[in-house]
Design an enzyme around this catalytic site. Structure first.
Site, PDB file in Angstrom:
ATOM      1  CB  SER A 183      -0.155  -0.738  -8.357  1.00  0.00           C
ATOM      2  OG  SER A 183       0.173  -1.918  -7.738  1.00  0.00           O
ATOM      3  CB  SER A 238      27.081 -51.756  -1.486  1.00  0.00           C
ATOM      4  OG  SER A 238      26.434 -52.251  -2.626  1.00  0.00           O
ATOM      5  CG  ASP A 298      -2.166  -0.819   0.994  1.00  0.00           C
ATOM      6  OD1 ASP A 298      -2.417  -1.158  -0.183  1.00  0.00           O
ATOM      7  OD2 ASP A 298      -2.830  -1.190   1.968  1.00  0.00           O
ATOM      8  N   GLY A 336      20.964 -62.122  -6.724  1.00  0.00           N
ATOM      9  CA  GLY A 336      21.269 -62.360  -8.135  1.00  0.00           C
ATOM     10  C   GLY A 336      22.307 -61.421  -8.725  1.00  0.00           C
ATOM     11  CB  SER A 388      23.858 -62.727   0.477  1.00  0.00           C
ATOM     12  OG  SER A 388      24.429 -63.945   0.086  1.00  0.00           O
ATOM     13  CG  ASN A 398       3.737   7.337  -3.880  1.00  0.00           C
ATOM     14  OD1 ASN A 398       3.517   8.321  -4.592  1.00  0.00           O
ATOM     15  ND2 ASN A 398       2.965   6.263  -3.889  1.00  0.00           N
ATOM     16  CE  LYS A 399       0.044   5.615  -0.673  1.00  0.00           C
ATOM     17  NZ  LYS A 399      -0.711   4.755   0.195  1.00  0.00           N
TER      18      LYS A 399
HETATM   19  N1  LIG Z   1      28.111 -61.900   7.406  1.00  0.00           N
HETATM   20  C1  LIG Z   1      27.994 -61.834   6.073  1.00  0.00           C
HETATM   21  N2  LIG Z   1      27.089 -61.006   5.495  1.00  0.00           N
HETATM   22  C2  LIG Z   1      27.003 -60.924   4.150  1.00  0.00           C
HETATM   23  N3  LIG Z   1      27.761 -61.638   3.295  1.00  0.00           N
HETATM   24  C3  LIG Z   1      28.687 -62.497   3.817  1.00  0.00           C
HETATM   25  C4  LIG Z   1      28.835 -62.615   5.218  1.00  0.00           C
HETATM   26  N4  LIG Z   1      29.813 -63.528   5.461  1.00  0.00           N
HETATM   27  C5  LIG Z   1      30.261 -63.925   4.252  1.00  0.00           C
HETATM   28  N5  LIG Z   1      29.606 -63.329   3.268  1.00  0.00           N
HETATM   29  C6  LIG Z   1      29.915 -63.474   1.824  1.00  0.00           C
HETATM   30  O1  LIG Z   1      30.487 -62.236   1.425  1.00  0.00           O
HETATM   31  C7  LIG Z   1      29.813 -61.697   0.310  1.00  0.00           C
HETATM   32  C8  LIG Z   1      29.452 -60.234   0.543  1.00  0.00           C
HETATM   33  O2  LIG Z   1      30.547 -59.437   0.446  1.00  0.00           O
HETATM   34  P1  LIG Z   1      30.383 -57.945   0.047  1.00  0.00           P
HETATM   35  O3  LIG Z   1      31.753 -57.385  -0.059  1.00  0.00           O
HETATM   36  O4  LIG Z   1      29.503 -57.806  -1.127  1.00  0.00           O
HETATM   37  O5  LIG Z   1      29.616 -57.347   1.312  1.00  0.00           O
HETATM   38  S1  LIG Z   1      29.486 -55.836   1.779  1.00  0.00           S
HETATM   39  O6  LIG Z   1      29.145 -55.047   0.615  1.00  0.00           O
HETATM   40  O7  LIG Z   1      30.734 -55.436   2.372  1.00  0.00           O
HETATM   41  O8  LIG Z   1      28.397 -55.837   2.762  1.00  0.00           O
HETATM   42  C9  LIG Z   1      28.539 -62.484   0.135  1.00  0.00           C
HETATM   43  O9  LIG Z   1      28.450 -62.676  -1.258  1.00  0.00           O
HETATM   44  P2  LIG Z   1      27.091 -62.585  -2.108  1.00  0.00           P
HETATM   45  O10 LIG Z   1      26.276 -63.731  -1.636  1.00  0.00           O
HETATM   46  O11 LIG Z   1      27.547 -62.694  -3.515  1.00  0.00           O
HETATM   47  O12 LIG Z   1      26.432 -61.257  -1.833  1.00  0.00           O
HETATM   48  C10 LIG Z   1      28.749 -63.748   0.920  1.00  0.00           C
HETATM   49  O13 LIG Z   1      29.140 -64.768   0.049  1.00  0.00           O
HETATM   50  N1  LIG Z   2      16.201 -63.627 -12.254  1.00  0.00           N
HETATM   51  C1  LIG Z   2      17.277 -64.028 -11.606  1.00  0.00           C
HETATM   52  N2  LIG Z   2      18.404 -63.289 -11.633  1.00  0.00           N
HETATM   53  C2  LIG Z   2      19.499 -63.704 -10.973  1.00  0.00           C
HETATM   54  N3  LIG Z   2      19.587 -64.830 -10.263  1.00  0.00           N
HETATM   55  C3  LIG Z   2      18.500 -65.610 -10.179  1.00  0.00           C
HETATM   56  C4  LIG Z   2      17.300 -65.228 -10.846  1.00  0.00           C
HETATM   57  N4  LIG Z   2      16.385 -66.178 -10.585  1.00  0.00           N
HETATM   58  C5  LIG Z   2      16.989 -67.110  -9.815  1.00  0.00           C
HETATM   59  N5  LIG Z   2      18.259 -66.786  -9.581  1.00  0.00           N
HETATM   60  C6  LIG Z   2      19.204 -67.584  -8.769  1.00  0.00           C
HETATM   61  O1  LIG Z   2      19.505 -66.880  -7.563  1.00  0.00           O
HETATM   62  C7  LIG Z   2      20.830 -67.112  -7.157  1.00  0.00           C
HETATM   63  C8  LIG Z   2      21.551 -65.762  -7.067  1.00  0.00           C
HETATM   64  O2  LIG Z   2      22.833 -65.937  -6.557  1.00  0.00           O
HETATM   65  P1  LIG Z   2      23.987 -64.921  -6.783  1.00  0.00           P
HETATM   66  O3  LIG Z   2      23.970 -64.415  -8.186  1.00  0.00           O
HETATM   67  O4  LIG Z   2      25.237 -65.524  -6.256  1.00  0.00           O
HETATM   68  O5  LIG Z   2      23.502 -63.717  -5.848  1.00  0.00           O
HETATM   69  P2  LIG Z   2      24.344 -62.592  -5.176  1.00  0.00           P
HETATM   70  O6  LIG Z   2      25.565 -62.347  -6.018  1.00  0.00           O
HETATM   71  O7  LIG Z   2      23.413 -61.413  -5.195  1.00  0.00           O
HETATM   72  O8  LIG Z   2      24.633 -63.070  -3.828  1.00  0.00           O
HETATM   73  C9  LIG Z   2      21.467 -68.004  -8.195  1.00  0.00           C
HETATM   74  O9  LIG Z   2      21.415 -69.326  -7.749  1.00  0.00           O
HETATM   75  C10 LIG Z   2      20.553 -67.819  -9.406  1.00  0.00           C
HETATM   76  O10 LIG Z   2      20.526 -68.947 -10.246  1.00  0.00           O
END
Ligand SMILES: Nc1ncnc2c1ncn2[C@@H]1O[C@H](COP(=O)(O)OS(=O)(=O)O)[C@@H](OP(=O)(O)O)[C@H]1O
Ligand SMILES: Nc1ncnc2c1ncn2[C@@H]1O[C@H](COP(=O)(O)OP(=O)(O)O)[C@@H](O)[C@H]1O
Length: 637
Positions: A25, A535, A21, A466, A463, A149-150
Site C-alpha cells: 500500500s 426413465s 505488511d 400421465g 407409470s 522494500n523498506k
Molecule cells: N416392471 C415394470 N416397471 C415399469 N414399467 C413396466 C414394467 N413392466 C412393464 N412395464 C410397462 O413398460 C412401460 C415402461 O417402459 P419404459 O421404457 O418407459 O421404462 S424405463 O424407462 O425403461 O424404466 C410402462 O409404461 P407406462 O405405464 O406408460 O410408464 C409399463 O406399461
Molecule cells: N392431469 C392429468 N394428466 C395426465 N393424466 C391424467 C391426469 N389426471 C388423470 N390422468 C389419468 O392418469 C392416467 C395416466 O396414464 P398414462 O398417461 O398412461 O401414464 P404414463 O404414460 O405416465 O404411464 C390416465 O388414465 C389419465 O386419464
C-alpha cells in the site's frame, strides 16, 4: 449489451503482490503521489488529518482515503487504482484476497499483464513471496519486477539486498520466471520509485516507473488468432428487425465483415454479416479488447459458452477431459467424487477430479504423488472430467482462453490453467475406426427445409403419472401448428426396437441409451421428438440431455404420487405387481429417482390434462426458433 470500451492511451494492468505488511500500500500511495495522480489537495488533506490525530503521515493512508471517492477517474475501488506516465495509463490491481483477483483474471474484468512482487528487506523472502510468485507464473504472467522494500530499515545495505536477490532469483528460476529487475526501494522515503535515490548509490538500475514503462504492452491485435467467448445472443423479432446479435468480448485477434466464423465446441459456421456496437454506428471490423456483437448471414443456433474463432486460423481445443494445473484456496479441500463447476470464459460446466497426479507445495516446491485431495493453498496437477466438451486454448498459445476458476458451493475456491487436452474416454468409436460420415447437407439445411429447429421433449415419471396422456395431446396440438414431429413411447419402443430388454437396471439403462440415440438422430433431422419413458435413473436422463445437447432438450417431470398412480392403475399393472406377477415394478419393487432440476414440473394431481398440455406447449413455443420461411431452401448449396 456491454458498452464498447473506449481506448485512447495504451493501458497496462499490473498486479502488485507480496507478503502481508511488506509494504504494497505504501508503494501504491507513492506511485500515485509521485505521478501527480491524486485528486487536488488530497495529499495535504491526508497529512492534515494525520497531524490532527498526532499520527505520523504514511503514504499507505492515501489508499484508505481514496477508497470512498468514486468520482474522480483516478480513484480507487477496493482493489484497483490508476495512474499515468507519459507512455501509458497503468491500472494497479491489488491482490489481497486472491479469490477476487483470480475471478478478475479469468473473467477479464481486470487482467494483469505484468506484476510487481514486494519483499521486505528486513524480513526477507517469506512464504507468500513464493506462493504469489508461483500463482502468477502459473497464470502466465511472466513479466515480473521485484521490489525490495523498506531499504531504509536495513540502512540501504547492498549486501542484504544482494542476498535477497540471490535467494529469490533461485526460487523464481525453478518456476520459470526470469524477473526483469530487482529494485531496492523505500516506499516510506520514496527511494527509486519515481526518482533514483542518492541513498543507494551502489544501485545502477532503473526506478519503478522506468521499469513499468519498459514492460511490454498487450500484443498487437491480429498477432493472435481470433477468440470471442459468446456471452449472449440478442434476438430482435419486432418491427421487421429480425437480427440475432451474437455478443461477447474479443479476447484476442480481430474480425471483419465477410469473415467466416467457426464456433467451438459445436463446429457450427457462419459468415459475418454486420458488426454491431452499442450506441455507435456499425463497424467494418473490430479487434481485441472490445465488447461487441456481430450478426451472421446464416441463421444458426448457438448458445452462450461457445467460442467464436476464425476459419483458417489455429483452432481451439475442444474436449471434456483436461489436464490442469490448479491452486486451491477453498476452506474445504478439493476432493475426488465431488461435483464442482469449472468456469472458463463464458462457459460453466460441472467438473470432477478424475485423478490427482501430484500436489505441490507452492512455497517449498516439494511434491507429493500420493495425495488424493487438494488442501487450501496447495497447487496440484490433476485430470478433470467435465460434464461436456468445452473449447479452450493452452496457456502458451492464448492465455486468456486457458485460465479457469473452480466453483465450490457458489464460491470461487480455486483456479488455474489448462495444460493439455486429453482424449475423451467415451470416444471409443475412434479407437475402433468408426468415423461419423458427414454428408454435404447440414443440420441447418435440414432445419431451413422444414422451418423449425430440432428439439427433444423428454417426459419422465412413474407409470400412470400421465406421460403418455399428455404427450398424445401435445402431439395433436403441435401437428395442428404444422410442426414436424414424432412421439416415442415406452410401450411402443419396447414393442420392436427394444423387445429384447426387460426391467432390471441394466436393461432400463440400455433402453434409454438406444432411445437417446434415436432421439439424437431425430433432432439432427430437425424434428420435434416427444419422448415419454419412465426413465427412472438420473444418470441416464443426464446422459440423454448431454448427448442430445442441453439447448435442444427439455426435461419434464410428470409428477404424481405413487398412491395416486396405484389408484389410477390405467393398465392394471400395479395390481399385478402387488400380486407379485410383475417383478421390478417402478415404485413398488424398483426405484424411481425424482429429477432434481427439471425444466418444468407438471403435477398431474393439481393440473388437468388441458392445463398440463398448455404448460408444455408454452415451453416448446418459447424455445422453438422458427426458421424464416422466406429463407427456406429446398436444396443446400
Ligand atoms: N416392471 C415394470 N416397471 C415399469 N414399467 C413396466 C414394467 N413392466 C412393464 N412395464 C410397462 O413398460 C412401460 C415402461 O417402459 P419404459 O421404457 O418407459 O421404462 S424405463 O424407462 O425403461 O424404466 C410402462 O409404461 P407406462 O405405464 O406408460 O410408464 C409399463 O406399461
Ligand atoms: N392431469 C392429468 N394428466 C395426465 N393424466 C391424467 C391426469 N389426471 C388423470 N390422468 C389419468 O392418469 C392416467 C395416466 O396414464 P398414462 O398417461 O398412461 O401414464 P404414463 O404414460 O405416465 O404411464 C390416465 O388414465 C389419465 O386419464
Amino acid at each position: 449489451m456491454a458498452k464498447v470500451l473506449e481506448r485512447q492511451k495504451e493501458d497496462l494492468s499490473i498486479v502488485i503482490a507480496g507478503h502481508v505488511d511488506h509494504g504494497k500500500s505504501t508503494i501504491i500511495g507513492r506511485l500515485l503521489a509521485d505521478t501527480d495522480s491524486l485528486p487536488e489537495g488530497k495529499l495535504q488533506q491526508v497529512k492534515e488529518t494525520c497531524r490532527r490525530n498526532s499520527k505520523p503521515f504514511e503514504y499507505a493512508f492515501l489508499l484508505d482515503a481514496l477508497k470512498d471517492e468514486q468520482s474522480q477517474g483516478i480513484t480507487i475501488d477496493s482493489a484497483r487504482c490508476f495512474f499515468e506516465t507519459d507512455k501509458r495509463r497503468y491500472i494497479i490491481i491489488d491482490a489481497p484476497g486472491h479469490i477476487e483477483f483470480l475471478k478478475n483474471m479469468v473473467t477479464g474484468a481486470a487482467r494483469a499483464e505484468a506484476s510487481l512482487l514486494v519483499i521486505d528487506a528486513d524480513e526477507g523472502v517469506r512464504e507468500n513471496s513464493r506462493r504469489h510468485g508461483y500463482m502468477l507464473s502459473m497464470l502466465g504472467i511472466k513479466q515480473v519486477a521485484v521490489l525490495i522494500n523498506k531499504m531504509d530499515l536495513v540502512g540501504y545495505n547492498q549486501q542484504i539486498f544482494q542476498e535477497i536477490v540471490e535467494e529469490y532469483t533461485e526460487f523464481l528460476h525453478q518456476i520459470n520466471i526470469k524477473p526483469i529487475s530487482f529494485i531496492p526501494v523505500s516506499g516510506m522515503r520514496g527511494d527509486n520509485i519515481a526518482n533514483l535515490s542518492k541513498r543507494t548509490k551502489w544501485y545502477q538500475g532503473e526506478t519503478i516507473l522506468e521499469v513499468l514503462d519498459s514492460f511490454n504492452g498487450e500484443k498487437l491485435p491480429g498477432d493472435k488468432p481470433f477468440r470471442m467467448p459468446i456471452q449472449d445472443i440478442y434476438k430482435f423479432t419486432k418491427g421487421g428487425d429480425d437480427r440475432r446479435i451474437i455478443a461477447g468480448t474479443i479476447e484476442s485477434g480481430q474480425i471483419k465483415i465477410g469473415d467466416e466464423i467457426v464456433f467451438y465446441p459445436s463446429g457450427k459456421r457462419g459468415k459475418v454479416k454486420s458488426i454491431e456496437a452499442f450506441n455507435e454506428d456499425p463497424k467494418e471490423s473490430v479487434s481485441v479488447g472490445y465488447a461487441t456483437g456481430f450478426t451472421l448471414e446464416e441463421q444458426i443456433y448457438i448458445t452462450r459458452g461457445e467460442v467464436a474463432t476464425l476459419a483458417g486460423q489455429s483452432r481451439p481445443q475442444a474436449t471434456s477431459r483436461i489436464k490442469v494445473n490448479l491452486f486451491w484456496l477453498g476452506k474445504n479441500s478439493m476432493k475426488k467424487q465431488k461435483d464442482y463447476y469449472l468456469k472458463l470464459g463464458t462457459t460453466k460446466v460441472k467438473a470432477k477430479i478424475e485423478k490427482v497426479v501430484r500436489v505441490i507445495d507452492a512455497s517449498k516446491l516439494s511434491q507429493n504423488e500420493d495425495k488424493n485431495e487438494i488442501e487450501r493453498h496447495d497447487v496440484a496437477e490433476c485430470i478433470l472430467k467435465l460434464e461436456k466438451a468445452i473449447a479452450f486454448d493452452l496457456i502458451n498459445e492464448i492465455a486468456e482462453t486457458s485460465r479457469f476458476v473452480i466453483i465450490d458451493n457458489y464460491e470461487i475456491a480455486g483456479g488455474g490453467i489448462i495444460q493439455n487436452a486429453l482424449e475423451d474416454e467415451e470416444n471409443w468409436v475412434s479407437e475402433n475406426n468408426i468415423i461419423w460420415h458427414e454428408g454435404e447437407v447440414t443440420y441447418e439445411d435440414r432445419c431451413r427445409n422444414i422451418g423449425q429447429q430440432g428439439l427433444v421433449v423428454w417426459f419422465t415419471g412413474l407409470s400412470g403419472s400421465g406421460k403418455s396422456t399428455i404427450a398424445v395431446e401435445v402431439e395433436k396440438e403441435l401437428i395442428k401448428q404444422g410442426k414436424v414431429l414424432y412421439r416415442l413411447d415406452g410401450d411402443n419402443i419396447r414393442y420392436g426396437l427394444n423387445s429384447d430388454l426387460g426391467f432390471i437396471k441394466e436393461d432400463r439403462d440400455e433402453n434409454i441409451r438406444r432411445i437417446t440415440e434415436v432421439a439424437t438422430l431425430f433432432k439432427d433431422a430437425g424434428l420435434i421428438t416427444l419422448a415419454s419413458f419412465i426413465s427412472p435413473f438420473k444418470s441416464m436422463r443426464d446422459f440423454a440431455k448431454k448427448k442430445i445437447g442441453e439447448e435442444n432438450f427439455i426435461e419434464i417431470y410428470v409428477k404424481a404420487n405413487i398412491e395416486v398412480c396405484v389408484k389410477r392403475d390405467p393398465k392394471g399393472l400395479y395390481e399385478k405387481a402387488k400380486q407379485g406377477e410383475i417383478e421390478n415394478f417402478t415404485g413398488i419393487s424398483s426405484p424411481y429417482e425424482e429429477p432434481e432440476d427439471p425444466d418444468v414440473v407438471i403435477d398431474t394431481e393439481e393440473l388437468t390434462v388441458a392445463e398440463s398440455v398448455e404448460k408444455v406447449l408454452k415451453l416448446v413455443d418459447s424455445l422453438q426458433i422458427t426458421v424464416d420461411s422466406e429463407t427456406q431452401k429446398r436444396h443446400p448449396n
